[in-house]
Design a protein around this motif. Structure first.
Motif, PDB file in Angstrom:
ATOM      1  N   VAL A 395      12.059  -0.325  -4.651  1.00 34.44           N
ATOM      2  CA  VAL A 395      12.506   0.860  -3.916  1.00 34.44           C
ATOM      3  C   VAL A 395      11.325   1.509  -3.198  1.00 34.44           C
ATOM      4  O   VAL A 395      11.437   1.963  -2.053  1.00 34.44           O
ATOM      5  N   ILE A 396      10.172   1.564  -3.858  1.00 31.94           N
ATOM      6  CA  ILE A 396       8.974   2.140  -3.236  1.00 31.94           C
ATOM      7  C   ILE A 396       8.549   1.310  -2.028  1.00 31.94           C
ATOM      8  O   ILE A 396       8.230   1.855  -0.957  1.00 31.94           O
ATOM      9  N   ALA A 401       8.131   0.832   3.923  1.00 27.14           N
ATOM     10  CA  ALA A 401       8.451   0.106   5.152  1.00 27.14           C
ATOM     11  C   ALA A 401       9.203   1.004   6.125  1.00 27.14           C
ATOM     12  O   ALA A 401       8.976   0.950   7.348  1.00 27.14           O
ATOM     13  N   ARG A 402      10.093   1.848   5.609  1.00 26.66           N
ATOM     14  CA  ARG A 402      10.864   2.749   6.470  1.00 26.66           C
ATOM     15  C   ARG A 402       9.979   3.842   7.083  1.00 26.66           C
ATOM     16  O   ARG A 402      10.292   4.368   8.155  1.00 26.66           O
ATOM     17  N   GLY A 405       4.489   4.274  10.464  1.00 29.69           N
ATOM     18  CA  GLY A 405       4.346   4.873  11.785  1.00 29.69           C
ATOM     19  C   GLY A 405       4.941   6.254  11.937  1.00 29.69           C
ATOM     20  O   GLY A 405       4.733   6.915  12.969  1.00 29.69           O
ATOM     21  N   THR A 406       5.692   6.728  10.929  1.00 30.11           N
ATOM     22  CA  THR A 406       6.342   8.037  11.049  1.00 30.11           C
ATOM     23  C   THR A 406       5.968   9.011   9.940  1.00 30.11           C
ATOM     24  O   THR A 406       6.239  10.204  10.043  1.00 30.11           O
ATOM     25  N   GLY A 407       5.380   8.506   8.857  1.00 23.42           N
ATOM     26  CA  GLY A 407       5.051   9.391   7.748  1.00 23.42           C
ATOM     27  C   GLY A 407       4.260   8.668   6.689  1.00 23.42           C
ATOM     28  O   GLY A 407       3.754   7.561   6.907  1.00 23.42           O
ATOM     29  N   ARG A 408       4.179   9.280   5.515  1.00 22.91           N
ATOM     30  CA  ARG A 408       3.432   8.674   4.422  1.00 22.91           C
ATOM     31  C   ARG A 408       4.103   9.001   3.095  1.00 22.91           C
ATOM     32  O   ARG A 408       4.875   9.967   2.979  1.00 22.91           O
ATOM     33  N   LEU A 409       3.756   8.228   2.079  1.00 29.21           N
ATOM     34  CA  LEU A 409       4.380   8.323   0.761  1.00 29.21           C
ATOM     35  C   LEU A 409       3.285   8.360  -0.295  1.00 29.21           C
ATOM     36  O   LEU A 409       2.290   7.647  -0.193  1.00 29.21           O
TER      37      LEU A 409
END
Length: 447
Positions: A395-396, A401-402, A405-409
């Motif tokens: 899940v992580i 992958a989602r 380019g748009t954010g971070r986790l």
């Protein structure tokens, strides 16, 4: 050897449960005393401060017994902020400083953190060495070298006077009405008195500790009470401290909260203009908002990130020669003034900018537009590793992958509580909520 007792901020746990028992505190004190004692004489000293938790009495006495048994002389400070312990360790030429506090945690928790003779928190290596002594046979001092203990009656006053020296000499707080929320904690006398002595009209909140109410719906983690007081009393600003006063949140005149990132941005920008920001950089953790990083870059400055924990911020600051750093949670470290996060002195820096510029708090707390950020916690059983299960890892990986380019986790275990912290940043708030909820669901299933 890996550390078993020490987390990111000393030793913590539920009072009267391992490791926060009187027996463990006695042995921990003895181990620390043995580590810091340079020879066999009793000419070495340690200062001990605490917050207002009921269990502080028990742990203070146990630590005192352990430390004196190895030849350390103990100076008891009573209830003082954590940064006061760092300051007084150096000021009183002590070999060791100890603070008994679980910071922003509930009253049933407590903790023990150590400071070296330089006033800075101990390194991982020093804590590992103390644990090694703890696990072996601790050699006590000879009877004639057992240490003494005495109470320092003016410890709070010494710190108050020092804190005022960090406020610009030519400024006063006349005309400013300040709500100060002390979380029924260690600064319940210090903070209101300092602000009053500097000329502010003070509205105190959370200044009636009873041993059980520390951080209970007050303080930097529960700003709603202070926000109501700001609006009710028509105050200009609110200062919210936590239980040991090493972190701060600022409220503007409308009761809106500014976290550590906004406070650090204000200070970094101002210090850079004055040529005071050493190294042209601010040190913060991986939790700090991407908006803060953009704020720094737009001014030709750098944001240096570290692991979560103010001790790691301080280590990077000292290694790089930087003088400003902190955490989004409100630990603001200013090594020109203090050796650790200091909520009251950070608050004074903010108030000095209000006094200097004449601007309202709302103008100073909105330094940058934060990137949408979402943080959720999942409690787990100590000793387990829900993050390591194959389903959670999948899940992580999908979430990362989602977000490309748009954010971070960022997913990590808390260093002070049995919590998995799931944090993400993303301009797309719907995507942000989806990835965090997916990970939280997977972790909860694994738990």
């Amino acid at each position: 050897m890996s550390r078993k007792l020490f987390g990111t901020d000393g030793v913590r746990g539920r009072a009267n449960s391992h490791p926060m028992t009187a027996e463990m505190a006695l042995r921990l004190g003895a181990a620390a005393g043995r580590y810091f004692r340079r020879d066999g004489s009793a000419a070495h000293r340690v200062v001990i401060g605490k917050d207002t938790r009921l269990s502080g009495y028990m742990l203070e006495n146990a630590l005192t017994a352990g430390l004196t048994s190895t030849g350390m002389n103990v100076l008891l400070l009573g209830p003082v902020p954590t940064p006061a312990v760092g300051f007084l360790t150096r000021s009183m030429r002590a070999d060791l400083g100890v603070m008994i506090s679980a910071s922003h945690n509930p009253a049933d928790d407590n903790g023990i953190k150590f400071f070296g003779p330089d006033g800075f928190k101990l390194s991982d290596e020093a804590e590992t060495a103390i644990e090694a002594i703890l696990e072996a046979e601790i050699v006590p001092a000879r009877p004639e070298n057992i240490g003494r203990a005495r109470r320092i009656e003016d410890a709070r006053g010494r710190y108050q006077e020092y804190a005022k020296t960090t406020f610009p000499a030519g400024l006063r707080l006349d005309g400013l009405k300040v709500v100060v929320d002390c979380a029924h904690g260690a600064a319940y006398k210090v903070a209101p008195e300092v602000l009053w002595e500097l000329g502010a009209t003070v509205v105190p909140v959370g200044v009636s500790p009873n041993g059980r109410n520390i951080n209970d719906r007050v303080g930097s983690t529960h700003v709603e009470t202070a926000a109501e007081a700001v609006v009710q009393h028509g105050a200009d600003v609110g200062i919210c401290l936590d239980g040991d006063a090493d972190r701060v949140m600022i409220l503007d005149e409308q009761g809106r909260v500014a976290d550590g990132d906004q406070i650090m941005a204000m200070m970094a920008g101002r210090w850079a203009e004055e040529g005071r920001l050493r190294g042209g950089a601010l040190v913060a953790t991986v939790m700090s908002n991407l908006g803060l990083e953009r704020f720094m870059q737009a001014r030709g400055l750098r944001l240096e990130r570290t692991a979560v924990g103010d001790r790691y911020v301080v280590e990077r600051m000292r290694a790089g020669g930087f003088n400003l750093g902190g955490e989004q949670s409100g630990h603001i470290v200013m090594t020109d003034y203090a050796t650790t996060g200091d909520g009251m002195i950070a608050g004074l820096q903010f108030l000095s900018e209000m006094a200097r510029t004449g601007q309202p708090a709302s103008a100073l707390t909105q330094q940058f537009a934060p990137v949408p950020q979402l943080l959720k916690n999942v409690r787990y059983q100590s000793g387990s590793d829900p993050i390591g299960t194959s389903n959670v890892r999948k899940v992580i990986d999908d979430a990362e992958a989602r977000l490309v380019g748009t954010g971070r986790l960022l997913i990590r275990k808390s260093g002070t509580e049995p919590l998995i912290r799931v944090m993400a940043e993303c301009e797309d708030e719907q995507l942000l909520a989806e990835v965090v909820d997916d990970i939280v669901g997977a972790v909860e299933a694994a738990v």
